[in-house]
Design a protein around this motif. Structure first.
Motif, PDB file in Angstrom:
ATOM      1  N   ASP A 196       0.829  -1.209   0.000  1.00 15.57           N
ATOM      2  CA  ASP A 196       0.000   0.000   0.000  1.00 15.57           C
ATOM      3  C   ASP A 196       0.863   1.258   0.000  1.00 15.57           C
ATOM      4  OD1 ASP A 196       0.667   0.638   2.791  1.00 15.57           O
ATOM      5  OD2 ASP A 196      -0.708  -0.980   3.327  1.00 15.57           O
ATOM      6  N   VAL A 197       0.210   2.407  -0.189  1.00 19.49           N
ATOM      7  CA  VAL A 197       0.910   3.690  -0.293  1.00 19.49           C
ATOM      8  C   VAL A 197       1.592   4.062   1.011  1.00 19.49           C
ATOM      9  CG1 VAL A 197       0.591   6.164  -0.710  1.00 19.49           C
ATOM     10  CG2 VAL A 197      -0.571   4.509  -2.160  1.00 19.49           C
ATOM     11  N   ALA A 198       1.002   3.734   2.142  1.00 17.23           N
ATOM     12  CA  ALA A 198       1.618   4.070   3.429  1.00 17.23           C
ATOM     13  C   ALA A 198       2.986   3.398   3.575  1.00 17.23           C
ATOM     14  CB  ALA A 198       0.697   3.685   4.582  1.00 17.23           C
ATOM     15  N   VAL A 199       3.067   2.127   3.230  1.00 18.39           N
ATOM     16  CA  VAL A 199       4.348   1.414   3.284  1.00 18.39           C
ATOM     17  C   VAL A 199       5.318   2.023   2.266  1.00 18.39           C
ATOM     18  CG1 VAL A 199       5.506  -0.803   2.877  1.00 18.39           C
ATOM     19  CG2 VAL A 199       3.362  -0.731   4.162  1.00 18.39           C
ATOM     20  N   ALA A 200       4.828   2.327   1.083  1.00 17.61           N
ATOM     21  CA  ALA A 200       5.676   2.921   0.040  1.00 17.61           C
ATOM     22  C   ALA A 200       6.263   4.245   0.508  1.00 17.61           C
ATOM     23  CB  ALA A 200       4.882   3.109  -1.245  1.00 17.61           C
ATOM     24  N   ASP A 201       5.443   5.106   1.084  1.00 14.89           N
ATOM     25  CA  ASP A 201       5.920   6.407   1.551  1.00 14.89           C
ATOM     26  C   ASP A 201       6.946   6.254   2.671  1.00 14.89           C
ATOM     27  OD1 ASP A 201       4.407   7.788  -0.306  1.00 14.89           O
ATOM     28  OD2 ASP A 201       2.833   8.336   1.129  1.00 14.89           O
ATOM     29  N   LYS A 202       6.685   5.376   3.612  1.00 13.65           N
ATOM     30  CA  LYS A 202       7.614   5.152   4.718  1.00 13.65           C
ATOM     31  C   LYS A 202       8.952   4.635   4.196  1.00 13.65           C
ATOM     32  CE  LYS A 202       7.983   2.769   9.159  1.00 13.65           C
ATOM     33  NZ  LYS A 202       7.337   1.861  10.103  1.00 13.65           N
ATOM     34  N   LEU A 203       8.907   3.679   3.290  1.00 16.99           N
ATOM     35  CA  LEU A 203      10.116   3.108   2.714  1.00 16.99           C
ATOM     36  C   LEU A 203      10.877   4.150   1.893  1.00 16.99           C
ATOM     37  CD1 LEU A 203      12.023   0.801   2.064  1.00 16.99           C
ATOM     38  CD2 LEU A 203      10.344  -0.024   0.393  1.00 16.99           C
TER      39      LEU A 203
ATOM     40  N   SER B 120      18.318   8.485   4.471  1.00 19.20           N
ATOM     41  CA  SER B 120      19.589   7.822   4.786  1.00 19.20           C
ATOM     42  C   SER B 120      20.627   7.981   3.678  1.00 19.20           C
ATOM     43  CB  SER B 120      19.340   6.333   5.021  1.00 19.20           C
ATOM     44  OG  SER B 120      18.968   5.724   3.785  1.00 19.20           O
ATOM     45  N   ARG B 121      20.244   8.600   2.567  1.00 21.74           N
ATOM     46  CA  ARG B 121      21.081   8.753   1.380  1.00 21.74           C
ATOM     47  C   ARG B 121      21.402   7.413   0.712  1.00 21.74           C
ATOM     48  NH1 ARG B 121      22.125  14.026   1.201  1.00 21.74           N
ATOM     49  NH2 ARG B 121      23.841  14.235  -0.251  1.00 21.74           N
ATOM     50  N   ALA B 122      20.610   6.387   0.992  1.00 21.50           N
ATOM     51  CA  ALA B 122      20.777   5.104   0.307  1.00 21.50           C
ATOM     52  C   ALA B 122      20.311   5.199  -1.137  1.00 21.50           C
ATOM     53  CB  ALA B 122      19.997   4.010   1.030  1.00 21.50           C
TER      54      ALA B 122
ATOM     55  N   SER C  87      25.719   1.573  -2.724  1.00 19.75           N
ATOM     56  CA  SER C  87      24.641   1.742  -1.740  1.00 19.75           C
ATOM     57  C   SER C  87      23.713   0.532  -1.654  1.00 19.75           C
ATOM     58  CB  SER C  87      23.819   2.992  -2.078  1.00 19.75           C
ATOM     59  OG  SER C  87      24.594   4.146  -1.926  1.00 19.75           O
ATOM     60  N   TRP C  88      23.902  -0.462  -2.508  1.00 21.60           N
ATOM     61  CA  TRP C  88      23.024  -1.635  -2.520  1.00 21.60           C
ATOM     62  C   TRP C  88      22.860  -2.278  -1.141  1.00 21.60           C
ATOM     63  CZ3 TRP C  88      19.198  -4.158  -4.655  1.00 21.60           C
ATOM     64  CH2 TRP C  88      18.957  -5.471  -4.260  1.00 21.60           C
ATOM     65  N   PRO C  89      23.941  -2.537  -0.373  1.00 20.79           N
ATOM     66  CA  PRO C  89      23.736  -3.174   0.936  1.00 20.79           C
ATOM     67  C   PRO C  89      22.818  -2.363   1.853  1.00 20.79           C
ATOM     68  CG  PRO C  89      26.049  -3.275   0.316  1.00 20.79           C
ATOM     69  CD  PRO C  89      25.370  -2.358  -0.682  1.00 20.79           C
ATOM     70  N   GLN C  90      22.940  -1.052   1.812  1.00 24.40           N
ATOM     71  CA  GLN C  90      22.082  -0.202   2.640  1.00 24.40           C
ATOM     72  C   GLN C  90      20.642  -0.231   2.140  1.00 24.40           C
ATOM     73  OE1 GLN C  90      23.298   3.909   2.807  1.00 24.40           O
ATOM     74  NE2 GLN C  90      22.082   4.299   4.633  1.00 24.40           N
ATOM     75  N   VAL C  91      20.453  -0.203   0.815  1.00 23.82           N
ATOM     76  CA  VAL C  91      19.104  -0.295   0.244  1.00 23.82           C
ATOM     77  C   VAL C  91      18.452  -1.610   0.673  1.00 23.82           C
ATOM     78  CG1 VAL C  91      17.784  -0.546  -1.900  1.00 23.82           C
ATOM     79  CG2 VAL C  91      19.555   1.226  -1.716  1.00 23.82           C
ATOM     80  N   GLU C  92      19.192  -2.700   0.525  1.00 21.54           N
ATOM     81  CA  GLU C  92      18.649  -4.013   0.906  1.00 21.54           C
ATOM     82  C   GLU C  92      18.262  -4.041   2.380  1.00 21.54           C
ATOM     83  OE1 GLU C  92      19.733  -8.767   0.940  1.00 21.54           O
ATOM     84  OE2 GLU C  92      21.216  -7.358   0.157  1.00 21.54           O
ATOM     85  N   ALA C  93      19.114  -3.510   3.243  1.00 24.29           N
ATOM     86  CA  ALA C  93      18.829  -3.524   4.683  1.00 24.29           C
ATOM     87  C   ALA C  93      17.591  -2.687   5.012  1.00 24.29           C
ATOM     88  CB  ALA C  93      20.043  -3.000   5.455  1.00 24.29           C
ATOM     89  N   ILE C  94      17.457  -1.532   4.384  1.00 21.03           N
ATOM     90  CA  ILE C  94      16.303  -0.665   4.654  1.00 21.03           C
ATOM     91  C   ILE C  94      15.015  -1.301   4.136  1.00 21.03           C
ATOM     92  CG2 ILE C  94      15.242   1.555   4.049  1.00 21.03           C
ATOM     93  CD1 ILE C  94      18.143   2.712   4.181  1.00 21.03           C
TER      94      ILE C  94
ATOM     95  N   HIS D 155       9.787  -3.605   4.913  1.00 22.08           N
ATOM     96  CA  HIS D 155       8.880  -4.341   4.018  1.00 22.08           C
ATOM     97  C   HIS D 155       8.126  -5.410   4.793  1.00 22.08           C
ATOM     98  CE1 HIS D 155       7.301  -5.966   0.362  1.00 22.08           C
ATOM     99  NE2 HIS D 155       8.014  -5.124  -0.362  1.00 22.08           N
ATOM    100  N   PRO D 156       6.807  -5.469   4.661  1.00 24.92           N
ATOM    101  CA  PRO D 156       6.037  -6.444   5.435  1.00 24.92           C
ATOM    102  C   PRO D 156       6.024  -7.860   4.852  1.00 24.92           C
ATOM    103  CG  PRO D 156       4.545  -5.095   4.139  1.00 24.92           C
ATOM    104  CD  PRO D 156       5.929  -4.537   3.936  1.00 24.92           C
ATOM    105  N   TYR D 157       6.459  -8.046   3.612  1.00 25.07           N
ATOM    106  CA  TYR D 157       6.406  -9.374   3.010  1.00 25.07           C
ATOM    107  C   TYR D 157       7.518 -10.268   3.548  1.00 25.07           C
ATOM    108  CZ  TYR D 157       3.403  -7.366  -0.695  1.00 25.07           C
ATOM    109  OH  TYR D 157       2.416  -6.746  -1.408  1.00 25.07           O
ATOM    110  N   GLU D 158       7.223 -11.545   3.647  1.00 21.47           N
ATOM    111  CA  GLU D 158       8.214 -12.529   4.070  1.00 21.47           C
ATOM    112  C   GLU D 158       9.383 -12.564   3.083  1.00 21.47           C
ATOM    113  OE1 GLU D 158       8.494 -17.377   4.650  1.00 21.47           O
ATOM    114  OE2 GLU D 158       6.528 -16.416   4.659  1.00 21.47           O
ATOM    115  N   VAL D 159       9.074 -12.541   1.797  1.00 20.20           N
ATOM    116  CA  VAL D 159      10.091 -12.526   0.746  1.00 20.20           C
ATOM    117  C   VAL D 159       9.737 -11.403  -0.230  1.00 20.20           C
ATOM    118  CG1 VAL D 159      11.255 -13.837  -1.079  1.00 20.20           C
ATOM    119  CG2 VAL D 159      10.412 -15.031   0.965  1.00 20.20           C
ATOM    120  N   PRO D 160      10.220 -10.196   0.033  1.00 17.70           N
ATOM    121  CA  PRO D 160       9.882  -9.092  -0.864  1.00 17.70           C
ATOM    122  C   PRO D 160      10.621  -9.201  -2.197  1.00 17.70           C
ATOM    123  CG  PRO D 160      11.388  -8.339   0.849  1.00 17.70           C
ATOM    124  CD  PRO D 160      11.032  -9.766   1.173  1.00 17.70           C
ATOM    125  N   GLU D 161       9.965  -8.728  -3.236  1.00 16.57           N
ATOM    126  CA  GLU D 161      10.660  -8.571  -4.509  1.00 16.57           C
ATOM    127  C   GLU D 161      11.671  -7.451  -4.318  1.00 16.57           C
ATOM    128  OE1 GLU D 161       9.826  -7.098  -9.081  1.00 16.57           O
ATOM    129  OE2 GLU D 161       8.260  -6.890  -7.590  1.00 16.57           O
TER     130      GLU D 161
END
Length: 107
Positions: A12-19, A26-28, A64-71, A76-82
């Protein structure tokens, strides 16, 4: 500098905005596009599923990939996010310079 276009979908948009805010603050990432909703159809645990999702385009760098992945994993609420990254092989030089500048780490 190796620029990347990272793709993910959220529920949803709320998760998208937070992410998106977490990635930018964080400049990721230099920029995150939160796109219009789409319908995803996929197989999960042996069953065909359908979900309405919000696609996101994350502009970042390989450094910045490792930081992006960690964030993404943290927000992300999914067990296995795309979460996939595509190298940007070409781009407007001024845009790529801006992307590099915005993802520089400042101590």
């Amino acid at each position: 500098m190796e620029p990347l276009l990272v793709l993910t979908n959220v529920p949803d948009v709320a998760v998208a905005d937070k992410l998106a805010h977490a990635l930018i603050e964080s400049r990721a990432a230099a920029c995150v596009n939160v796109l219009a909703a789409c319908r995803s159809i996929y197989r999960w645990r042996g069953a065909v599923e359908t979900a309405d999702e919000i696609p996101m385009l994350i502009k970042t760098t390989a450094a910045s990939w490792p930081q992006v992945e960690a964030i993404v994993r943290a927000h992300h609420p999914y067990e296995v996010p795309e979460l996939v990254a595509v190298p940007m092989t070409h781009g407007l030089p001024a845009y790529l310079a801006w992307l590099a500048k915005e993802t520089e780490k400042h101590d």
